[in-house]
Design an enzyme around this catalytic site. Structure first.
Site, PDB file in Angstrom:
ATOM      1  N   LYS A  63     -11.577  15.470   7.797  1.00 52.90           N
ATOM      2  CA  LYS A  63     -10.714  15.915   8.902  1.00 52.90           C
ATOM      3  C   LYS A  63     -10.495  17.431   8.819  1.00 52.90           C
ATOM      4  O   LYS A  63     -10.519  18.002   7.726  1.00 52.90           O
ATOM      5  CB  LYS A  63      -9.375  15.167   8.864  1.00 52.90           C
ATOM      6  CG  LYS A  63      -8.457  15.525   7.688  1.00 52.90           C
ATOM      7  CD  LYS A  63      -7.612  16.742   7.984  1.00 52.90           C
ATOM      8  CE  LYS A  63      -6.958  17.294   6.753  1.00 52.90           C
ATOM      9  NZ  LYS A  63      -6.250  18.574   7.007  1.00 52.90           N
ATOM     10  N   ILE A  94     -11.106  19.324  -2.191  1.00 52.20           N
ATOM     11  CA  ILE A  94     -11.001  17.967  -1.677  1.00 52.20           C
ATOM     12  C   ILE A  94     -12.191  17.116  -2.099  1.00 52.20           C
ATOM     13  O   ILE A  94     -12.069  15.919  -2.359  1.00 52.20           O
ATOM     14  CB  ILE A  94     -10.842  17.980  -0.134  1.00 52.20           C
ATOM     15  CG1 ILE A  94     -10.308  16.634   0.362  1.00 52.20           C
ATOM     16  CG2 ILE A  94     -12.145  18.326   0.557  1.00 52.20           C
ATOM     17  CD1 ILE A  94      -8.896  16.346  -0.040  1.00 52.20           C
ATOM     18  N   ASP A 104      -3.834  22.354  10.394  1.00 47.55           N
ATOM     19  CA  ASP A 104      -4.720  21.736   9.397  1.00 47.55           C
ATOM     20  C   ASP A 104      -3.991  20.613   8.671  1.00 47.55           C
ATOM     21  O   ASP A 104      -4.499  19.488   8.607  1.00 47.55           O
ATOM     22  CB  ASP A 104      -5.249  22.779   8.413  1.00 47.55           C
ATOM     23  CG  ASP A 104      -6.165  22.146   7.371  1.00 47.55           C
ATOM     24  OD1 ASP A 104      -7.289  21.765   7.724  1.00 47.55           O
ATOM     25  OD2 ASP A 104      -5.734  22.020   6.203  1.00 47.55           O
ATOM     26  N   SER A 149     -23.930  23.319  -1.610  1.00 44.06           N
ATOM     27  CA  SER A 149     -23.000  24.443  -1.620  1.00 44.06           C
ATOM     28  C   SER A 149     -23.773  25.701  -1.998  1.00 44.06           C
ATOM     29  O   SER A 149     -24.577  25.666  -2.937  1.00 44.06           O
ATOM     30  CB  SER A 149     -21.865  24.222  -2.619  1.00 44.06           C
ATOM     31  OG  SER A 149     -21.048  25.374  -2.728  1.00 44.06           O
TER      32      SER A 149
END
Length: 306
Positions: free
Chosen positions: A88, A13, A166, A35
């Protein structure tokens, strides 16, 4: 305004949506990624947020990790004086989200829950059309193939990962934005694989306002054509959203609503909030998902095999 932003989490994403949206927005400059494993060409990537904050001049942080990790990262960013955008679902629990909001408002920082489906092109015209109308029925189908959209993402099946909610929470975020009356869940059935902690399918029932009926089907094993649709029957006609809010029909007539630009719209809104030092925290979709877990009757189904 130039907002130097760091991106925590460099999964699909982030690569597909956040990085291009930041690149085209005049108010943002991507200065760092965070990351422990991933790398992106041309971007300084740090193993954790603390390292990035020590090395870079950062004004804001976008948190795109699995939801179980978001609270600690967002809290660290807020306590360091940084504005925060939450992918989200914004947190793994309602209490975690409430605590983040408390910190942000007490510090004059911007905290924004970026429900991307609320930025779909059909949402604003749907909300406008439904205003003042009596809702009789709301029917929702959110059915997709987890193996196609989330391959190998085990976090979805762990506590806090939401399972089929989800994607399903995207639909709930649309409903809470467009319906003129409140949506209250009254019953839920959750199908939970024997080797998972979260559901792979669900059926929901509820009430909208005083007399409207709500029913929903969520399925994470849908093969063939995927379905992301909402149908609202009112006293003066029926309105339908398809393709996750990219298409809108009223009384069977397809409406011209323009192209989908969900993530660029999120960053436009975040920039405006940062400019004013304001927060916008929408907990309603997460509350509905939490209600489904609270009142849902669980049914064990076959193990999920990737």
């Amino acid at each position: 305004m130039s907002i130097r932003i760091a991106l925590v989490g460099l999964g699909k994403i982030s690569i597909d949506q956040h990085i291009p949206s930041i690149a085209e927005d005049r108010d943002f400059y991507l200065v760092a990624g965070v990351s422990p494993n991933s790398r992106t060409d041309g971007l300084a990537v740090y193993p954790d947020l603390g390292a990035a904050l020590s090395a870079e001049d950062i004004d804001a942080v976008a948190v795109n990790t699995p939801p179980q990790l978001r609270f600690d990262i967002a809290r660290e960013a807020l306590l360091a004086g940084k504005h925060v955008l939450l992918e989200k679902p914004p947190a793994g629990s309602l209490s975690a989200l409430a605590e983040l909001e408390r910190i942000a408002r007490g510090s004059g920082l911007s905290l924004y829950t970026g429900w991307h489906s609320q930025h779909a092109p059909a949402v604003f015209p749907a909300r406008a059309w439904l205003t003042g109308k009596n809702i009789r029925e709301v029917r929702m189908q959110w059915c997709e193939n987890v193996r196609e959209w989330h391959p190998g993402q085990r976090w979805i099946w762990e506590p806090g990962g939401l399972g089929v909610f989800d994607p399903g929470i995207n639909a709930l975020s649309i409903l809470t934005r467009i319906l003129p009356d409140s949506l209250v869940l009254t019953a839920a059935r959750l199908d939970v694989p024997a080797n998972c902690a979260t559901p792979i399918a669900a059926a929901l029932e509820g009430r909208v306002g005083n007399a409207g009926q709500f029913e929903a089907t969520l399925d994470f094993l849908k093969e063939g054509e995927q379905i992301w649709s909402i149908e609202v029957v009112t006293d003066v006609g029926t309105m339908s959203l398809a393709m996750g809010g990219a298409e809108l029909s009223i009384a069977g007539s397809r409406q011209n609503i323009g192209p989908s630009r969900e993530y660029p719209s999120i960053y436009r809104r975040f920039a405006a909030l940062v400019g004013r030092g304001e927060s916008e925290v929408d907990a309603a979709p997460l509350a509905l998902a939490a209600d489904a877990f609270l009142i849902g009757r669980q049914r064990q189904v076959a193990e999920f095999v990737e």
